[in-house]
Design a protein around this motif. Sequence first.
Motif, short mmCIF file in Angstrom:
data_model
loop_
_atom_site.label_atom_id
_atom_site.label_comp_id
_atom_site.label_asym_id
_atom_site.label_seq_id
_atom_site.Cartn_x
_atom_site.Cartn_y
_atom_site.Cartn_z
N ALA A 134 -40.84 -23.51 -8.82
CA ALA A 134 -41.53 -24.05 -7.85
C ALA A 134 -42.38 -22.76 -7.13
O ALA A 134 -43.13 -23.22 -6.32
CB ALA A 134 -40.63 -24.69 -6.86
N GLN A 135 -41.96 -21.75 -7.32
CA GLN A 135 -42.82 -20.53 -6.80
C GLN A 135 -43.83 -20.08 -7.82
O GLN A 135 -44.32 -18.93 -7.59
CB GLN A 135 -41.86 -19.48 -6.57
CG GLN A 135 -40.95 -19.50 -5.23
CD GLN A 135 -41.71 -19.74 -4.21
OE1 GLN A 135 -42.42 -18.91 -3.86
NE2 GLN A 135 -41.45 -20.80 -3.44
N GLY A 136 -44.11 -20.87 -9.04
CA GLY A 136 -45.14 -20.47 -9.75
C GLY A 136 -44.93 -19.87 -11.17
O GLY A 136 -45.79 -19.49 -11.94
N LEU A 137 -43.37 -19.84 -11.38
CA LEU A 137 -43.03 -19.29 -12.88
C LEU A 137 -43.16 -20.22 -14.06
O LEU A 137 -42.76 -21.51 -13.40
CB LEU A 137 -41.64 -18.75 -12.63
CG LEU A 137 -41.56 -17.30 -11.83
CD1 LEU A 137 -39.92 -16.92 -11.62
CD2 LEU A 137 -42.44 -16.21 -12.44
N ALA A 138 -43.46 -19.98 -15.14
CA ALA A 138 -43.33 -20.91 -16.26
C ALA A 138 -41.77 -21.54 -16.42
O ALA A 138 -40.95 -20.44 -16.04
CB ALA A 138 -43.88 -20.45 -17.35
N PRO A 139 -41.52 -22.64 -16.61
CA PRO A 139 -40.16 -22.97 -16.84
C PRO A 139 -39.26 -22.40 -17.52
O PRO A 139 -38.13 -22.02 -17.22
CB PRO A 139 -40.28 -24.40 -17.18
CG PRO A 139 -41.70 -24.87 -16.83
CD PRO A 139 -42.38 -23.88 -16.78
N ASP A 140 -39.72 -22.19 -18.59
CA ASP A 140 -39.07 -21.28 -19.72
C ASP A 140 -38.45 -19.63 -19.19
O ASP A 140 -37.49 -19.16 -19.37
CB ASP A 140 -39.48 -20.98 -21.00
CG ASP A 140 -39.38 -22.19 -21.87
OD1 ASP A 140 -38.96 -23.45 -21.31
OD2 ASP A 140 -40.26 -22.44 -22.85
N LEU A 141 -39.67 -19.15 -18.51
CA LEU A 141 -39.45 -17.72 -17.97
C LEU A 141 -38.31 -17.89 -16.49
O LEU A 141 -37.54 -17.09 -16.57
CB LEU A 141 -40.82 -17.33 -17.35
CG LEU A 141 -40.68 -15.97 -16.64
CD1 LEU A 141 -40.11 -14.84 -17.57
CD2 LEU A 141 -42.07 -15.51 -16.34
N ALA A 142 -38.69 -18.83 -15.80
CA ALA A 142 -37.60 -19.18 -14.92
C ALA A 142 -36.23 -19.30 -15.44
O ALA A 142 -35.41 -18.68 -14.69
CB ALA A 142 -38.11 -20.33 -14.04
#
Length: 270
Positions: A192-200
């Motif tokens: 939700a803060q802008g990170l790619a899902p895999d990275l998050a």
Amino acid sequence: MDFGKISERGLVLLGCGKMGSALLQGWLAGGLSPDAVYVIDPNPSDWVLAQAVHVNQPLPENPAVVLVAVKPQMMGGALPQLQSYGGGNTLFVSVAAGTLIASYEAVLGAATPIVRTMPNTPAAVGRGITAICGNAHTTAAHLDTTQALMSAVGQVVRLDGEHQMDAVTAVSGSGPAYVFHLIEALAAAGHAQGLAPDLAMQLARATVCGAGELAYQASETAAQLRINVTSPGGTTAAALEVLMDAETGFPPLLRRAVQAAADRGRELGK
């Protein structure tokens, strides 16, 4: 690990799924002879069959221990076949969630020494924690034997009585699911803060696992570890102001969650 009478008289393992296999692996690594183990399982894995233990073969006449590791719904059909071991000379150890000691006594006889345990899923990697309690016919030696067996998959704590088991189930038995959900929620917040899902997800998973390992190894309390990473007026302090809110934060939320799990455990035990 000193297996004593188990090596002489044998151990019967009823059910060898994930938990049973984790225990068996720990016992064998700790020095228990495969020849002392008798596994009863309708669908043994290739790994179990490769361990040189007795699988679905004639059982010993007077085993030191019967460890019951079948699912609760399978108990009614599985336990009666071991009824002849009831009466006092064989220790029964249960890792079946939600099955009361009284249920075993009804089948095996009230004079049978029975220890109920509650391990959790990190036992699969040797990092579980198990709570144990016994009935009126268990001795200190029986509890010592049970602790030695369950230590194969992690830490062991002793309860004052079976009345504490629902609370244990709600905290440590169900607790791993709470942590896994924390990873999911933290990753979603990062996305939700802008990170790619895999990275998050990678960041969330590594952070929770790393913090858990630090808590495991550190001598400080969890509260002190939290203080150590919280600079006054900083980013962590801002987040903790939300998470530690007395009405909407973690403390009241987890109290409600643990209460719900404990209440459900009591319902299932009736």
